[in-house]
Design a protein around this motif. Structure first.
Motif, PDB file in Angstrom:
ATOM      1  N   UNK A   1       0.813  -1.212   0.000  1.00 53.32           N
ATOM      2  CA  UNK A   1       0.000   0.000   0.000  1.00 53.32           C
ATOM      3  C   UNK A   1       0.848   1.265   0.000  1.00 53.32           C
ATOM      4  N   UNK A   2       1.970   1.230   0.703  1.00 51.25           N
ATOM      5  CA  UNK A   2       2.823   2.413   0.806  1.00 51.25           C
ATOM      6  C   UNK A   2       4.272   2.031   0.562  1.00 51.25           C
ATOM      7  N   UNK A   3       5.012   2.965  -0.012  1.00 52.29           N
ATOM      8  CA  UNK A   3       6.464   2.926   0.004  1.00 52.29           C
ATOM      9  C   UNK A   3       6.919   4.125   0.818  1.00 52.29           C
ATOM     10  N   UNK A   4       7.936   3.903   1.637  1.00 51.57           N
ATOM     11  CA  UNK A   4       8.371   4.937   2.573  1.00 51.57           C
ATOM     12  C   UNK A   4       9.860   5.223   2.416  1.00 51.57           C
ATOM     13  N   UNK A   5      10.197   6.495   2.471  1.00 49.18           N
ATOM     14  CA  UNK A   5      11.587   6.878   2.684  1.00 49.18           C
ATOM     15  C   UNK A   5      11.688   7.435   4.088  1.00 49.18           C
ATOM     16  N   UNK A   6      12.591   6.878   4.884  1.00 44.37           N
ATOM     17  CA  UNK A   6      12.721   7.219   6.304  1.00 44.37           C
ATOM     18  C   UNK A   6      14.140   7.711   6.556  1.00 44.37           C
ATOM     19  N   UNK A   7      14.239   8.780   7.343  1.00 42.50           N
ATOM     20  CA  UNK A   7      15.545   9.315   7.720  1.00 42.50           C
ATOM     21  C   UNK A   7      15.679   9.320   9.234  1.00 42.50           C
ATOM     22  N   UNK A   8      16.818   8.854   9.723  1.00 42.28           N
ATOM     23  CA  UNK A   8      17.168   8.913  11.137  1.00 42.28           C
ATOM     24  C   UNK A   8      18.471   9.683  11.282  1.00 42.28           C
ATOM     25  N   UNK A   9      18.562  10.491  12.322  1.00 43.54           N
ATOM     26  CA  UNK A   9      19.799  11.211  12.603  1.00 43.54           C
ATOM     27  C   UNK A   9      20.077  11.219  14.097  1.00 43.54           C
ATOM     28  N   UNK A  10      21.339  11.276  14.464  1.00 46.92           N
ATOM     29  CA  UNK A  10      21.743  11.340  15.872  1.00 46.92           C
ATOM     30  C   UNK A  10      22.823  12.397  16.025  1.00 46.92           C
ATOM     31  N   UNK A  11      22.643  13.308  16.994  1.00 48.46           N
ATOM     32  CA  UNK A  11      23.660  14.262  17.397  1.00 48.46           C
ATOM     33  C   UNK A  11      23.723  14.282  18.918  1.00 48.46           C
ATOM     34  N   UNK A  12      24.821  14.774  19.450  1.00 46.34           N
ATOM     35  CA  UNK A  12      25.042  14.770  20.899  1.00 46.34           C
ATOM     36  C   UNK A  12      25.353  16.184  21.378  1.00 46.34           C
ATOM     37  N   UNK A  13      24.733  16.567  22.496  1.00 46.48           N
ATOM     38  CA  UNK A  13      25.068  17.812  23.202  1.00 46.48           C
ATOM     39  C   UNK A  13      25.562  17.411  24.590  1.00 46.48           C
TER      40      UNK A  13
ATOM     41  N   UNK B   1       8.592   9.959   4.635  1.00 44.63           N
ATOM     42  CA  UNK B   1       7.813  10.327   3.456  1.00 44.63           C
ATOM     43  C   UNK B   1       7.100   9.061   3.016  1.00 44.63           C
ATOM     44  N   UNK B   2       5.780   9.036   3.258  1.00 44.60           N
ATOM     45  CA  UNK B   2       4.970   7.832   3.078  1.00 44.60           C
ATOM     46  C   UNK B   2       4.087   8.038   1.849  1.00 44.60           C
TER      47      UNK B   2
ATOM     48  N   UNK C   1      -3.857   1.622  -5.825  1.00 44.93           N
ATOM     49  CA  UNK C   1      -4.726   2.265  -6.823  1.00 44.93           C
ATOM     50  C   UNK C   1      -5.980   2.840  -6.193  1.00 44.93           C
ATOM     51  N   UNK C   2      -5.952   3.045  -4.846  1.00 40.99           N
ATOM     52  CA  UNK C   2      -7.141   3.531  -4.147  1.00 40.99           C
ATOM     53  C   UNK C   2      -6.740   4.569  -3.107  1.00 40.99           C
ATOM     54  N   UNK C   3      -7.717   5.390  -2.725  1.00 41.69           N
ATOM     55  CA  UNK C   3      -7.498   6.312  -1.621  1.00 41.69           C
ATOM     56  C   UNK C   3      -7.464   5.519  -0.323  1.00 41.69           C
ATOM     57  N   UNK C   4      -6.502   5.863   0.529  1.00 40.50           N
ATOM     58  CA  UNK C   4      -6.372   5.207   1.830  1.00 40.50           C
ATOM     59  C   UNK C   4      -6.504   6.279   2.901  1.00 40.50           C
ATOM     60  N   UNK C   5      -7.416   6.064   3.837  1.00 45.82           N
ATOM     61  CA  UNK C   5      -7.682   7.042   4.885  1.00 45.82           C
ATOM     62  C   UNK C   5      -6.978   6.606   6.164  1.00 45.82           C
ATOM     63  N   UNK C   6      -6.138   7.499   6.705  1.00 49.02           N
ATOM     64  CA  UNK C   6      -5.425   7.228   7.955  1.00 49.02           C
ATOM     65  C   UNK C   6      -6.142   7.939   9.097  1.00 49.02           C
ATOM     66  N   UNK C   7      -6.461   7.204  10.147  1.00 44.24           N
ATOM     67  CA  UNK C   7      -7.141   7.766  11.301  1.00 44.24           C
ATOM     68  C   UNK C   7      -6.611   7.187  12.590  1.00 44.24           C
ATOM     69  N   UNK C   8      -7.503   7.016  13.562  1.00 49.30           N
ATOM     70  CA  UNK C   8      -7.131   6.524  14.887  1.00 49.30           C
ATOM     71  C   UNK C   8      -8.375   5.937  15.544  1.00 49.30           C
ATOM     72  N   UNK C   9      -8.237   5.284  16.689  1.00 48.86           N
ATOM     73  CA  UNK C   9      -9.438   4.861  17.412  1.00 48.86           C
ATOM     74  C   UNK C   9     -10.378   6.022  17.736  1.00 48.86           C
ATOM     75  N   UNK C  10      -9.838   7.229  17.942  1.00 47.11           N
ATOM     76  CA  UNK C  10     -10.715   8.369  18.208  1.00 47.11           C
ATOM     77  C   UNK C  10     -11.544   8.740  16.983  1.00 47.11           C
ATOM     78  N   UNK C  11     -10.950   8.693  15.798  1.00 47.11           N
ATOM     79  CA  UNK C  11     -11.752   8.985  14.602  1.00 47.11           C
ATOM     80  C   UNK C  11     -12.777   7.889  14.346  1.00 47.11           C
TER      81      UNK C  11
ATOM     82  N   UNK D   1      -4.492  10.108  -1.359  1.00 42.50           N
ATOM     83  CA  UNK D   1      -4.850   9.676  -2.703  1.00 42.50           C
ATOM     84  C   UNK D   1      -3.735   8.824  -3.309  1.00 42.50           C
ATOM     85  N   UNK D   2      -4.053   8.025  -4.329  1.00 40.83           N
ATOM     86  CA  UNK D   2      -2.998   7.279  -5.016  1.00 40.83           C
ATOM     87  C   UNK D   2      -1.907   8.218  -5.518  1.00 40.83           C
ATOM     88  N   UNK D   3      -0.672   7.891  -5.207  1.00 38.79           N
ATOM     89  CA  UNK D   3       0.458   8.706  -5.609  1.00 38.79           C
ATOM     90  C   UNK D   3       0.793   9.842  -4.668  1.00 38.79           C
ATOM     91  N   UNK D   4      -0.068  10.126  -3.694  1.00 37.49           N
ATOM     92  CA  UNK D   4       0.168  11.219  -2.750  1.00 37.49           C
ATOM     93  C   UNK D   4       1.113  10.773  -1.642  1.00 37.49           C
TER      94      UNK D   4
END
Length: 306
Positions: free
Chosen positions: A129-141, A154-155, A160-170, A266-269
């Motif tokens: 359903x999704x392809x994701x690009x994920x970035x992780x970074x670490x810095x120290x203070x 970036x998800x 080929x369909x609209x997918x609605x993301x919600x939660x138990x509250x929605x 939406x598809x492609x979004x």
């Protein structure tokens, strides 16, 4: 002292001056019922104190820090049961998975670590359903007794369909808007303090909107305190985000972008989100928590490399 990145079979380890900070498990062997997905566990402060919990008996699908979504159309990328308007919580054959595809960047400098990963989101029947690009970074203070994790996603809907993301509250359950970059704290953090802007409290801060939120808990044994401050990037949709937070009956914190509003994709979004998590030794108080949040904001404004 410098940062170090080590690639292990199925996991990445980051340490500073020999002190382990995090393990990122990118190829988990979890059962399908628990929605297998990459996660960050264990996590430690610079002083070596653990600040995460893995697979607790009350919610075995909780994983330190993980990007988890419970209501993605009819699918569940959170783990366990799904909340539905018609039936409440019910176990369904809908537990999807996030599959590591490839690392396109593994960069370790003395003062910064950067990781870029591509993943595929598959439903339980095996549809991507999704392809994701994920970035992780670490810095120290080190002078502030803290280190910062940045997380970006970036998800992209490749179906080929609209997918609605919600939660138990929605879906109709009040104050259950969890879903996003979710942290589960150690059991001794139960009853800890929540910091948010000019407020200090606990569970009554569930659902508030704010640019950052922090949680301070106390450790068993030596009795020291540790703090995590999550920061919502200013360019995230619907900033400042609503927060899912609990001090009782267990410690957890999550910037929840789908808390009370469904988001159709939406598809492609593409849905893009960025956060920082600042992990520090001690209890800095409300003013000090704001200073840690400033570290997170600064990390989010730093240029990203591909």
């Amino acid at each position: 002292m410098t940062l170090r990145l080590d690639k292990q079979p199925g996991a990445l380890d980051v340490a500073f001056g020999g002190q382990p900070l995090l393990r990122y498990v990118y190829q988990p062997d979890d059962p399908q019922l628990e929605s297998p997905r990459p996660y960050l566990y264990p996590l430690h402060t610079l002083g070596g104190d653990p600040v995460s919990l893995f697979r607790p008996h009350d919610h075995v699908w909780h994983r330190g820090i993980a990007f988890s979504l419970p209501n993605v159309g009819p699918a569940n990328f959170w783990g366990g049961v799904t909340y539905t308007r018609a039936q409440g919580y019910v176990q369904l054959p809908n537990n999807g998975s996030q599959r590591h595809h490839v690392f396109t960047r593994l960069d370790a400098q003395a003062d910064a670590v950067g990781v870029t990963e591509r993943l595929h989101w598959l439903t339980e029947p095996g549809e991507t359903w999704f392809r994701e690009q994920r970035r992780l970074g670490v810095t120290v203070a080190a002078d502030q007794g803290a280190w910062t994790l940045t997380f970006g996603t970036e998800l992209t809907n490749v179906s080929d369909r609209e997918i609605v993301i919600g939660s138990p509250t929605t879906e109709g359950r009040d104050n259950a808007g969890y879903g996003g970059l979710f942290w589960r704290g150690p059991r001794s953090f139960t009853g800890g303090r929540v910091y948010c802007g000019d407020r200090e409290g606990g569970d009554e801060l569930m659902g508030v909107r704010a640019p950052w939120m922090g949680f301070t808990g106390r450790h068993d044994g030596h009795g020291r305190w540790s703090t995590l401050v999550f920061v919502d990037a200013e360019d995230n949709p619907d900033h400042p985000v609503q927060w899912f937070v609990r001090s009782e009956p267990f410690a957890c914190l999550c910037p929840a972008p789908f808390f009370a509003t469904e988001v159709p994709v939406a598809p492609g979004a593409t849905v893009s989100l960025r956060y920082a998590v600042v992990i520090a030794d001690g209890d800095p108080g409300l003013t000090g928590a704001a200073d840690l949040a400033a570290l997170g904001h600064a990390a989010l404004k730093a240029p990203e490399d591909d």
